[in-house]
Scaffold this motif. Structure first.
Motif, PDB file in Angstrom:
ATOM      1  N   GLU A   1      -7.003 -39.058  83.429  1.00 52.93           N
ATOM      2  CA  GLU A   1      -7.618 -38.731  82.584  1.00 52.93           C
ATOM      3  C   GLU A   1      -8.732 -39.884  82.194  1.00 52.93           C
ATOM      4  N   TRP A   2      -8.552 -41.043  82.470  1.00 53.47           N
ATOM      5  CA  TRP A   2      -9.369 -42.127  82.115  1.00 53.47           C
ATOM      6  C   TRP A   2     -10.839 -41.937  82.196  1.00 53.47           C
TER       7      TRP A   2
ATOM      8  N   GLN B   1     -12.393 -39.662  79.665  1.00 54.32           N
ATOM      9  CA  GLN B   1     -12.482 -40.501  78.420  1.00 54.32           C
ATOM     10  C   GLN B   1     -13.915 -41.373  78.422  1.00 54.32           C
TER      11      GLN B   1
ATOM     12  N   TRP C   1     -16.886 -41.615  75.797  1.00 55.91           N
ATOM     13  CA  TRP C   1     -17.378 -42.487  74.948  1.00 55.91           C
ATOM     14  C   TRP C   1     -18.379 -43.509  75.137  1.00 55.91           C
TER      15      TRP C   1
ATOM     16  N   LEU D   1     -12.692 -47.422  72.734  1.00 53.13           N
ATOM     17  CA  LEU D   1     -12.151 -46.822  73.856  1.00 53.13           C
ATOM     18  C   LEU D   1     -10.843 -47.506  74.142  1.00 53.13           C
ATOM     19  N   ASN D   2     -10.723 -48.625  74.551  1.00 49.69           N
ATOM     20  CA  ASN D   2      -9.428 -49.241  74.707  1.00 49.69           C
ATOM     21  C   ASN D   2      -8.538 -49.143  73.408  1.00 49.69           C
TER      22      ASN D   2
ATOM     23  N   TYR E   1      -8.060 -46.982  71.187  1.00 41.71           N
ATOM     24  CA  TYR E   1      -7.666 -45.633  70.735  1.00 41.71           C
ATOM     25  C   TYR E   1      -7.103 -44.667  72.078  1.00 41.71           C
ATOM     26  N   LYS E   2      -7.480 -45.257  73.285  1.00 38.51           N
ATOM     27  CA  LYS E   2      -7.206 -44.367  74.314  1.00 38.51           C
ATOM     28  C   LYS E   2      -6.368 -45.160  75.508  1.00 38.51           C
ATOM     29  N   PHE E   3      -7.043 -46.260  75.937  1.00 42.82           N
ATOM     30  CA  PHE E   3      -6.321 -46.833  77.032  1.00 42.82           C
ATOM     31  C   PHE E   3      -5.210 -47.963  76.695  1.00 42.82           C
TER      32      PHE E   3
ATOM     33  N   ARG F   1      -2.903 -47.081  75.150  1.00 41.71           N
ATOM     34  CA  ARG F   1      -1.452 -46.242  75.146  1.00 41.71           C
ATOM     35  C   ARG F   1      -0.621 -46.226  76.413  1.00 41.71           C
TER      36      ARG F   1
ATOM     37  N   LYS G   1       0.548 -39.311  73.505  1.00 39.94           N
ATOM     38  CA  LYS G   1      -0.861 -39.050  73.087  1.00 39.94           C
ATOM     39  C   LYS G   1      -0.871 -38.379  71.544  1.00 39.94           C
TER      40      LYS G   1
END
Length: 305
Positions: free
Chosen positions: A52-53, A56, A60, A130-131, A133-135, A137, A305
């Motif tokens: 999914e990266w 995303q 962003w 992005l890093n 709040y998403k990556f 994780r 998530k």
């Protein structure tokens, strides 16, 4: 037969409808973003990153680029001289910026105006968020906002090339008069003498940045030196941009007579940052190679998530 000059009278609108239409410039922006996404998708797959990266990243970074480019133009280039100076806290000012006085006007995107330096700042901010709040994780990948930009900058070389092509279709942001055989007469902008087609010059250095960073990523260990690819990209793009500004026409009246124009002042911090990142990259140990994670471990992080 060698031409003495090139008469450029291309319609900037690709498809007409009503009072407007679809412009080549907009198509170039969209195509550049799409190709950048495809290239990053391939790199992420090569490094076994979560599926999914890329999607995303697309959301962003596209938002950051467009918002940053628009806000950057409004804040950096929309300074205009009025009949009477205005005063603030005892200081006298000759130029005023209507977008600072009326921030809501920034939303008037139909009036045009995008700045590459603002877009770069927007992309950096988007990468940081992005890093965070998403990556982040997926801690097993050890990503950072610089890690994201190291890979993103390769595709940005393509996007930058296409955006400058869009500027060429718009007959805008070109250089001063020239007697070189490839000089362009930009008829639609009212020119009658050949001028430097600096849009093409900028397309060429974007392609050079693409070729160099792409080769470094795929054929060396540069991707394991955090910040190296980004640093090289910044030095090439903004270093050559700084030099080209000497033969480009001023974009706004307030730049007239200045030793350096706005584009050059804005390029200097990125050149310095690029050199810093290159030196930093070689002083740090190589990042470890992340092997493909077992499905059970991937599932574990999917559930967070």
């Amino acid at each position: 037969m060698i031409l003495d000059f090139i008469t450029w009278d291309v319609d900037p609108i690709l498809i007409h409808f009503g009072d407007g239409g679809i412009r080549w410039y907009g198509l170039c922006w969209a195509l550049g973003i799409y190709i950048c996404w495809i290239m990053n998708e391939r790199m992420y797959k090569h490094e076994n990153c979560p599926a999914e990266w890329p999607d995303q990243l697309f959301f962003w970074i596209t938002a950051g680029a467009i918002l940053g480019a628009r806000i950057g133009h409004c804040l950096f280039y929309e300074w205009h001289q009025y009949g009477e100076p205005w005063h603030l806290f005892g200081w006298e000012f000759t130029y005023r910026n209507p977008y600072i006085e009326h921030p809501i006007w920034i939303l008037k995107i139909w009036e045009g105006g995008l700045a590459s330096h603002g877009g770069t700042i927007g992309i950096i901010i988007a990468a940081i968020l992005l890093n965070k709040y998403k990556f982040s994780r997926y801690p097993q990948f050890g990503t950072s906002w610089i890690w994201i930009l190291d890979r993103l900058c390769i595709g940005v070389g393509v996007a930058g090339c296409l955006i400058r092509l869009g500027n060429l279709f718009n007959s805008e942001i070109y250089g001063g008069p020239t007697d070189l055989p490839w000089g362009f007469i930009f008829v639609r902008d009212g020119q009658t003498v050949p001028c430097h087609p600096t849009q093409i010059y900028e397309m060429l250095y974007c392609l050079a940045a693409l070729g160099i960073t792409w080769s470094m990523y795929w054929y060396t260990e540069a991707r394991r030196r955090e910040g190296l690819l980004l640093g090289v990209f910044f030095v090439i793009i903004f270093g050559v941009r700084f030099l080209l500004e000497f033969i480009k026409n001023d974009q706004e009246a307030f730049e007239a007579g200045h030793v350096l124009n706005m584009g050059q002042w804005l390029s200097i911090p990125f050149i310095v940052l690029g050199l810093f990142l290159i030196i930093r990259a070689y002083r740090r140990p190589l990042s470890p190679v992340v092997e493909k994670q077992p499905k059970s471990l991937d599932k574990k992080y999917q559930d967070v998530k």
